[in-house]
Design a protein around this motif. Structure first.
Motif, short mmCIF file in Angstrom:
data_model
loop_
_atom_site.label_atom_id
_atom_site.label_comp_id
_atom_site.label_asym_id
_atom_site.label_seq_id
_atom_site.Cartn_x
_atom_site.Cartn_y
_atom_site.Cartn_z
N ARG A 21 -8.91 2.48 6.26
CA ARG A 21 -7.34 2.05 6.64
C ARG A 21 -6.60 2.94 5.76
O ARG A 21 -6.66 3.54 4.72
N LEU A 22 -5.43 3.58 6.63
CA LEU A 22 -4.55 4.71 6.03
C LEU A 22 -3.61 3.55 5.66
O LEU A 22 -2.56 3.00 6.24
N PRO A 23 -2.52 4.55 4.78
CA PRO A 23 -1.05 3.82 4.45
C PRO A 23 -0.13 4.52 5.39
O PRO A 23 -0.60 5.59 5.94
N ASP A 24 0.78 3.10 5.52
CA ASP A 24 1.78 3.42 6.47
C ASP A 24 2.53 3.54 5.53
O ASP A 24 3.64 3.21 4.42
N CYS A 25 2.52 5.58 4.93
CA CYS A 25 3.53 6.06 4.29
C CYS A 25 4.52 7.02 5.05
O CYS A 25 3.48 7.89 5.40
N PRO A 26 4.98 8.37 4.46
CA PRO A 26 5.73 9.37 4.87
C PRO A 26 4.02 10.47 4.45
O PRO A 26 4.05 10.99 3.29
N GLY A 27 3.80 10.72 5.30
CA GLY A 27 2.72 11.59 5.49
C GLY A 27 1.41 10.89 4.80
O GLY A 27 1.00 10.25 5.37
N LEU A 28 0.98 12.01 4.16
CA LEU A 28 -0.25 11.66 3.06
C LEU A 28 0.26 11.13 1.81
O LEU A 28 -0.71 11.52 0.56
N SER A 29 1.37 10.81 1.24
CA SER A 29 2.31 11.23 0.43
C SER A 29 1.28 10.16 -0.71
O SER A 29 1.41 10.40 -2.48
N ALA A 30 0.96 9.09 -0.67
CA ALA A 30 0.43 7.97 -1.34
C ALA A 30 -0.98 8.08 -1.77
O ALA A 30 -1.27 7.59 -2.40
N ILE A 31 -2.00 9.19 -1.43
CA ILE A 31 -3.30 9.11 -1.61
C ILE A 31 -3.14 10.11 -1.99
O ILE A 31 -2.39 10.74 -2.82
N THR A 32 -4.53 9.76 -3.67
CA THR A 32 -4.29 10.42 -3.95
C THR A 32 -6.25 11.08 -4.31
O THR A 32 -7.01 10.77 -3.01
#
Length: 367
Positions: free
Chosen positions: A348-359
């Protein structure tokens, strides 16, 4: 009519990062308990950042943490600094020609530039690429092991909601058929099983083992890279003598490799990985080329962190493939990150700009 002020790239950095796995990852090629990678960050004048990942892949591409870092901080940084990131295709053309090979480094820069573009627009990377969904079905790998280890892992993964298993074989060809039969018996007929030999069989061994799978009615979806990567003739020998779908992985890194594979009829399908081909732009071209040639497609990841997996998943969400994706690499990481999660056999990918929320991995902070 108002026009956007030109915004240039001001910095390109490369940071070496490592994260532990919760379980050792064992294949016919290597065994590892960590993910070791280079996180590349591209920054523009307004402070917007995009990130990409370049994992160490000694046994596949020959690239190391040192080589990826040197390439990014040397010729690729020279291409990027001072450029308008909106001029994406022209920049990537220059990235392609700035240095021979080094596709892992190029992929990290490519993804960072796409991530920067998505963040500047305020959309998820998958949507920048043309996708609508933020959920992508994936298999999960059973690391190479003996029969009890494989059976226990298979039963646990199915209980966790995965419906497609990728069984790593090739470390002991004489016992591989027995291992596979035991996994099928343990999980029943409703679970998809695919095999990855990671170049561990000779052409004749591959034919014998795959025919054995067929004779025993094990219902194997596909066999990935049964023979050594450089032996396309051997791969073609196998493909022409079995009914099971044969998929090329290590044998096909670039578009030219794919064209040669198609010309030789060496495989029925191809596994496209960003770190092999050089990034999202090249990956999209390879998927379309395979489709036009009637070749099956899958996207996969190396043993990399959440940034790398999210980038490949975004491509899969946008382009689709004929086979369920192979995106479990981040599942192996110790710790968790709610921004990129595995649920019911999907990433599941985050609903955020680009990959900004991913560590990156584990409980580490961004990048």
């Amino acid at each position: 009519m108002a026009y956007r002020t030109r915004m240039t790239i001001t910095a390109v950095t490369a940071a070496i990062v490592s994260a532990d796995l919760h379980t050792p990852f064992v294949t016919a090629v290597r065994s590892t308990s960590t993910v070791d990678t280079v996180v590349v960050t591209v920054t523009d004048e307004a402070g917007n950042t995009g990130r990409g990942e370049g994992p160490q892949t000694w046994r596949i591409t020959g690239e190391s943490l040192a080589s990826v870092t040197a390439c990014v901080e040397g010729p690729l940084r020279q291409v990027l600094v001072g450029r308008d990131p909106d001029d994406l295709n022209a920049i990537l053309d220059e990235v392609d020609t700035a240095v021979v090979g080094n596709n892992v480094a190029k992929a990290a820069v490519d993804v960072a530039l796409h991530d920067l573009a998505a963040q500047r627009l305020g959309v998820p990377l998958a949507r920048l690429l043309g996708g609508a969904s933020l959920s992508v079905a994936t298999d999960v790998t059973l690391a190479a092991g003996d029969v009890p280890q494989l059976v226990a892992a298979a039963e646990k993964r199915v209980a966790e909601g995965f419906s497609t298993l990728k069984v790593k074989l090739g470390t002991d060809p004489a016992g591989d058929l027995e291992r596979l039969a035991a996994v099928r018996e343990a999980v029943g007929t409703g679970i998809g099983i695919r095999v990855d030999a990671n170049q561990g069989w000779s052409a004749k061994q591959a034919v014998r083992i795959i025919r054995g799978m067929e004779d025993e009615g094990l219902g194997i979806e596909l066999v990935e890279q049964p023979t050594p990567a450089r032996d396309l003739a051997g791969l073609a020998f196998v493909t022409s003598r079995v009914d099971t779908t044969i998929m090329a992985d290590e044998a096909v890194a670039t578009l030219s490799d794919l064209h040669r594979m198609i010309q030789l009829g060496a495989a029925d399908a191809v596994n496209v990985k960003l770190t092999k081909c050089g990034g999202l732009r090249s990956g999209r071209v390879m998927l379309e080329t395979a489709r036009q040639a009637g070749i099956g497609t899958m996207v996969g990841s190396m043993m990399e962190g959440r940034l790398g997996v999210a980038a490949v998943a975004s491509l899969a969400a946008a382009c689709g493939t004929t086979a369920i994706a192979d995106l479990d690499a981040a599942w192996w990481l110790a710790g968790s990150d709610p921004a990129l999660s595995y649920q019911d056999g999907s990433v599941r990918l985050p609903d955020c700009p680009g990959l900004s929320a991913i560590t990156f991995g584990g409980d580490a902070g961004p990048g």
